[in-house]
Enzyme design. Structure first.
Site, PDB file in Angstrom:
ATOM      1  N   THR A  71      47.369  80.955 -52.468  1.00 25.80           N
ATOM      2  CA  THR A  71      47.409  80.871 -50.969  1.00 25.80           C
ATOM      3  C   THR A  71      46.396  82.021 -50.439  1.00 25.80           C
ATOM      4  O   THR A  71      46.082  81.645 -49.387  1.00 25.80           O
ATOM      5  CB  THR A  71      49.168  81.106 -50.595  1.00 25.80           C
ATOM      6  N   THR A 238      44.711  97.721 -55.002  1.00 21.68           N
ATOM      7  CA  THR A 238      44.293  98.252 -56.579  1.00 21.68           C
ATOM      8  C   THR A 238      44.380  96.816 -57.434  1.00 21.68           C
ATOM      9  O   THR A 238      45.120  95.802 -57.163  1.00 21.68           O
ATOM     10  CB  THR A 238      45.424  99.194 -57.106  1.00 21.68           C
ATOM     11  N   CYS A 326      56.891  73.683 -51.331  1.00 17.20           N
ATOM     12  CA  CYS A 326      57.413  74.387 -50.056  1.00 17.20           C
ATOM     13  C   CYS A 326      57.899  73.631 -49.219  1.00 17.20           C
ATOM     14  O   CYS A 326      58.473  73.961 -48.232  1.00 17.20           O
ATOM     15  CB  CYS A 326      55.896  74.809 -49.590  1.00 17.20           C
TER      16      CYS A 326
HETATM   17  C1  LIG Z   1      49.922  75.686 -55.711  1.00 17.40           C
HETATM   18  C2  LIG Z   1      48.869  75.407 -54.657  1.00 17.40           C
HETATM   19  C3  LIG Z   1      48.410  76.264 -53.851  1.00 17.40           C
HETATM   20  C4  LIG Z   1      49.074  77.675 -53.692  1.00 17.40           C
HETATM   21  O1  LIG Z   1      48.886  78.581 -54.745  1.00 17.40           O
HETATM   22  P1  LIG Z   1      49.848  79.722 -54.975  1.00 17.40           P
HETATM   23  O2  LIG Z   1      48.997  80.383 -56.216  1.00 17.40           O
HETATM   24  O3  LIG Z   1      51.083  79.106 -55.336  1.00 17.40           O
HETATM   25  O4  LIG Z   1      49.902  80.689 -53.844  1.00 17.40           O
HETATM   26  C5  LIG Z   1      47.377  76.001 -52.892  1.00 17.40           C
HETATM   27  N1  LIG Z   1      46.717  74.736 -52.908  1.00 17.40           N
HETATM   28  C6  LIG Z   1      47.330  73.932 -53.929  1.00 17.40           C
HETATM   29  C7  LIG Z   1      46.480  72.653 -53.705  1.00 17.40           C
HETATM   30  C8  LIG Z   1      48.455  74.159 -54.747  1.00 17.40           C
HETATM   31  O5  LIG Z   1      48.796  73.141 -55.385  1.00 17.40           O
END
Ligand SMILES: *Cc1c(COP(=O)(O)O)cnc(C)c1O
Length: 383
Positions: A71, A238, A326
């Site tokens: 994300t 960090t 989500c």
């Molecule tokens: C899981 C996912 C994210 C988010 O990644 P996180 O590490 O969980 O924040 C973004 N894009 C796609 C396509 C994902 O499958």
């Protein structure tokens, strides 16, 4: 017995990854920014991880930025390039596909509130972007194009190399969210003409809470958070040394086993896709029938409450998803399923089944029987 069929939501940490990480919690705990011996040890570990990740992407080490998750990588790519492009060129037009993960979709919506113009590219009924549509939508004020590499919800793989080529020809930076794709497909930022690429470790048997963003040298970008000078000034804070070490090792293991895993998974996937279409009435496969992630099967069932189905599957011992972790619990049909043209009475009955290292043919066979039975029950009750 509990059966996990939601590997696109997250995966367990591989034991080999964990054992590489452990010393950096307790023995080599220095801050990589410190000048002393402890700091140097930690810095060496981060730089080794960076070189490894870069080589797996066919990139240079100084083009890899470590972040806290997929994300954050998406946020940094969109915000960082959008702001830099507006400052330097006055460009404020952003092209994205309508089937992006929320990390891209909602970031773009925030950028719209800051005066950027967000234009959604058309997609076909499998959720695929046509590179010619990208070519014709790009204009002089285009700051950035973002298109997902492989869709988390419906599994479709975009023609990323061709989309990248269209962007390259027009001189517009191209970002792709490869958070799902990096677990299953060979990554090569040069072959794919990519300028920015997001990955996250917990989708490929690494820890949650760590990601990386590839940024091609020369791409206009600024930091999205203020603080120290870590990561070439692009990501203050960090370094999470053990997690960065874990991400690199997990990515190495994933990229070195692509072929055997793809064979194993696509056999299970194709069995499941065929079995569901054959045995369950009013069922459709979502996403592309063949250009899809090897471990990814996704469906919609007409007039079935998808959340009810997930709960009944859970009680029966199967952990699946409606498409995106989500979105579970939301009564609205997903934007992705709406964007590919599904009517509400189909889109609300969605199911995603993603296999992993513990999935076997026997298990998938049992699962298909249970699924057919539960859908029959839900439909009988709503008559
Ligand atoms: C899981 C996912 C994210 C988010 O990644 P996180 O590490 O969980 O924040 C973004 N894009 C796609 C396509 C994902 O499958």
């Amino acid at each position: 017995m509990k059966i996990y069929l939601d590997y696109a939501a997250s995966t367990p940490v591989d034991e080999r990854v964990l054992s590489k990480m452990l010393p950096y919690f307790t023995e080599q705990y220095g801050n990589p920014s410190s000048v002393h011996w402890y700091g140097q040890q930690a810095e060496a570990a981060v730089e080794q991880a960076r070189s490894l990740v870069a080589s797996l992407l066919n990139a240079r080490a100084d083009e890899v930025v470590f972040t806290s998750c997929g994300t954050e990588s998406d946020n940094l790519a969109l915000r960082g390039v959008a702001w830099a492009q507006r400052k330097r060129r006055g460009a404020n037009h952003i092209l994205i596909s309508p089937v992006e993960h929320h990390a891209v979709l909602h970031t773009a919506q925030q950028l719209a509130e800051q005066g950027f113009e967000i234009e959604y590219l058309p997609v076909d009924e499998s959720g695929m972007v046509d590179p010619d549509d990208v070519r014709s939508a790009i204009r002089p004020g285009t700051a950035l194009v973002s298109a997902i590499y492989a869709n988390n919800e419906i599994g479709t793989i975009n023609p990323v190399g061709e989309i990248g080529k269209a962007c390259r020809e027009a001189g517009v930076p191209f970002h792709t969210d490869a958070v799902q794709a990096a677990a299953h497909l060979k990554m090569d930022v040069d072959a794919d003409n990519v300028d920015l690429l997001s990955i996250g470790a917990h989708k490929f048997y690494g820890p949650k809470g760590v990601g990386a963003l590839y940024v091609r040298q020369g791409t206009p970008i600024e930091a999205a958070q203020a603080g120290g000078k870590q990561e070439n000034g692009l990501r203050a804070g960090t370094h999470n040394v053990p997690y960065i070490v874990g991400l690199a090792e997990a990515f190495r293991l994933a990229q070195s086993t692509l072929q055997e895993r793809a064979q194993h998974h696509s056999a299970l996937r194709d069995y499941l896709l065929g079995n569901v279409l054959e045995n369950i009435p009013r069922a459709r496969v979502t996403g592309h029938p063949s250009r899809r992630l090897p471990n990814h099967a996704s469906f919609v069932f007409d007039n079935v409450d998808g959340n009810q189905l997930l709960m009944m599957l859970d009680i029966a011992g199967y952990a699946c998803s409606s498409g995106s972790a989500c979105k579970t619990g939301s009564p609205q049909p997903s934007e992705v399923l709406t964007a590919i043209g599904l009517a509400r009475h189909w889109a609300l009955g969605s199911l995603r089944v993603t296999t992993g290292r513990d999935s076997t043919p026997e298990l998938i066979e049992q699962f298909s029987q249970v699924l057919a039975e539960l859908i029959g029950r839900i439909r009988a009750a709503s008559q």
